[in-house]
Enzyme design. Structure first.
Site, mmCIF file in Angstrom:
data_model
loop_
_atom_site.group_PDB
_atom_site.id
_atom_site.type_symbol
_atom_site.label_atom_id
_atom_site.label_comp_id
_atom_site.label_asym_id
_atom_site.label_seq_id
_atom_site.Cartn_x
_atom_site.Cartn_y
_atom_site.Cartn_z
ATOM 1 N N GLN A 286 -80.950 42.768 72.844
ATOM 2 C CA GLN A 286 -79.517 43.015 72.899
ATOM 3 C C GLN A 286 -78.616 41.832 72.599
ATOM 4 O O GLN A 286 -77.656 41.963 71.847
ATOM 5 C CB GLN A 286 -79.127 43.579 74.272
ATOM 6 C CG GLN A 286 -77.663 43.977 74.352
ATOM 7 C CD GLN A 286 -77.267 44.612 75.661
ATOM 8 O OE1 GLN A 286 -76.097 44.734 75.973
ATOM 9 N NE2 GLN A 286 -78.231 45.039 76.453
ATOM 10 N N GLU B 278 -80.585 40.423 81.457
ATOM 11 C CA GLU B 278 -79.185 40.655 81.812
ATOM 12 C C GLU B 278 -78.882 40.323 83.270
ATOM 13 O O GLU B 278 -77.989 39.535 83.573
ATOM 14 C CB GLU B 278 -78.825 42.117 81.519
ATOM 15 C CG GLU B 278 -77.472 42.557 82.020
ATOM 16 C CD GLU B 278 -76.326 41.869 81.306
ATOM 17 O OE1 GLU B 278 -75.353 41.485 81.973
ATOM 18 O OE2 GLU B 278 -76.402 41.714 80.069
ATOM 19 N N ASP C 291 -75.891 39.788 78.232
ATOM 20 C CA ASP C 291 -76.415 39.987 76.881
ATOM 21 C C ASP C 291 -75.298 40.055 75.834
ATOM 22 O O ASP C 291 -75.165 39.166 74.991
ATOM 23 C CB ASP C 291 -77.245 41.266 76.824
ATOM 24 C CG ASP C 291 -78.672 41.053 77.309
ATOM 25 O OD1 ASP C 291 -79.250 40.015 76.964
ATOM 26 O OD2 ASP C 291 -79.198 41.912 78.014
ATOM 27 N N GLY D 152 -56.263 38.805 91.292
ATOM 28 C CA GLY D 152 -55.293 38.139 90.431
ATOM 29 C C GLY D 152 -53.977 37.838 91.113
ATOM 30 O O GLY D 152 -52.982 37.556 90.452
ATOM 31 N N GLY D 153 -53.945 37.901 92.432
ATOM 32 C CA GLY D 153 -52.709 37.607 93.141
ATOM 33 C C GLY D 153 -51.913 38.842 93.504
ATOM 34 O O GLY D 153 -51.014 38.792 94.339
#
Length: 409
Positions: free
Chosen positions: A17, A139, A168, A243-244
């Protein structure tokens, strides 16, 4: 319409992959990708996870479109001769063999650079560190050793792997960036170079916001995480956005396993959202009126909103919340996605005909260029282009017949 990478030839010596995902992107952008496979066996994914007997699997088909397949045994004298000729004529060689595999066949980077000084040699490995460079990488191992698993899942549960192929395919995309940079630099210097990417490194690069948070721990609790934890390492965040701005997956009607909508609460969105759901009383309520107050009782905030979302479908929720500029998105299942006709209409999902397995659906290029349209083609049959390519590099019909008979091609 000309292709962005038209005239660029890629010698694709990858399998499974990480490498095939890189070379397929290059093929979509117009490069001539020549995939080298072992005679009679081919890329191992041709036979993995088959849904139909004696045909190439969807695993292979969805990672190898727009390529040419050549069977070549590079352990044989004739196969090595053919490989040298291909190296002479190609612009890029991409490989993701285990460490030392090509070197043991006599094709070190130094020799390859002597054969073709303009060649870009791109190598994908699991690890770059001295102690781990010979270890096998898959993976989930890349996710584990890249820090991703330790930060995925809920605090009450074990480390969890992402179903996205960040190890991958994520590494394949990084590899493409390196190849394109090397091709551009070659236009100035005239020289090829080596491009090395490691799966662990690429996962860490995709995890950089968590390394941001690791350093923030020294200044106090991570308030955007559930429970504002303060430990020695960044915790598993569940479905918080990290993210806040707090977010959560909220249950929707009719209550199926993917009937959820992900909703983010921004300071400016609280009042419009409360008016929409009929809870205007919470706009001025001291317990909920400020972003700081809501941060102390996020579960209660989302319970209030979920009481409203439970009575509506995830698509109804998205439509209503988008109208008042509240960030949201329905949780789409794989069934939702593969049945979404709009994705076919814009060419991102493509129904591809195949001579042996019939039609199959594949993902098109996520990168769109206005002056270089992408035409998604099926994956090649094993060795489908062997004679064509061997003739191009100077083998006559008798040579090719001999290589076929000896197992070199």
């Amino acid at each position: 319409m000309a292709k962005a990478l038209e005239g660029v030839r890629i010698l694709d010596m990858t399998h499974v992959q990480s490498g095939p995902s890189a070379t397929q992107l290059l093929a979509w952008m117009g490069a001539d990708v020549i995939k080298i496979e072992m005679p009679r066996r081919g890329d191992i994914t041709r036979s993995q996870l088959r849904d139909r007997s004696n045909v190439d699997s969807l695993y292979f088909a969805m990672l190898n479109g727009n390529k040419r397949s050549v069977t070549l045994n590079i352990k044989s004298t004739q196969g090595q001769d053919a490989l040298v000729r291909l190296i002479e004529r190609c612009d890029v060689l991409v490989e993701n063999f285990g460490p030392g595999v090509l070197e043991r066949q006599g094709f070190s980077y130094e020799r390859i650079a002597q054969i073709n000084p303009r060649l870009i040699y791109a190598s994908i490995k699991g690890f770059a560190g001295v102690e781990t460079q010979d270890a096998k990488a898959y993976e989930t191992i890349a996710q584990a050793m890249g820090g991703a698993m330790s930060t995925t899942g809920f605090q009450s549960g074990p480390p969890t792997a992402s179903s996205m192929q960040v190890g991958d395919t994520g590494t394949g995309i990084h590899c493409v960036a390196g190849i394109l940079a090397a091709l551009f630099q070659r236009t100035v210097t005239g020289k090829g170079q080596r491009v090395d990417v490691a799966m662990q490194d690429c996962v860490v690069n995709l995890l950089r916001v968590k390394l941001r948070d690791q350093q923030r721990l020294a200044s106090g609790p991570l308030v955007e995480y559930p429970g504002a934890p303060q430990g020695e390492a960044v915790p598993r965040a569940g479905n918080s956005s990290g993210g806040g701005q707090p977010g959560a997956a909220l249950r929707c009607a009719p209550g199926g396993e993917n009937d959820f909508c992900y909703v983010i609460i921004q300071p400016q969105g609280w009042a419009p959202l409360m008016r929409l759901i009929g809870r205007k009383d919470l706009i001025e309520d001291a317990r909920f009126a400020s972003h700081e107050a809501r941060a102390e009782r996020l579960e209660a905030c989302f319970e209030v909103i979920e009481a409203w979302t439970r009575k509506r479908t995830k698509h109804e929720v998205m439509k209503a919340l988008s109208a008042i500029d509240v960030p949201c998105g329905p949780i789409l299942s794989t069934k939702d996605i593969i049945e979404d006709r709009s994705l076919y209409e814009r060419g991102f999902l493509v129904d591809v005909p195949h001579p042996e397995r019939g039609n199959y659906v594949t993902v098109g290029s996520p990168i769109q260029l206005s002056e270089s349209a992408v035409e998604v083609e099926r994956a090649p049959l094993l060795g489908e282009h062997t004679e064509e390519v061997l003739a191009w590099i100077g083998f006559d019909p008798d040579d090719i017949a001999s290589m076929r008979a000896s197992g070199a091609a």
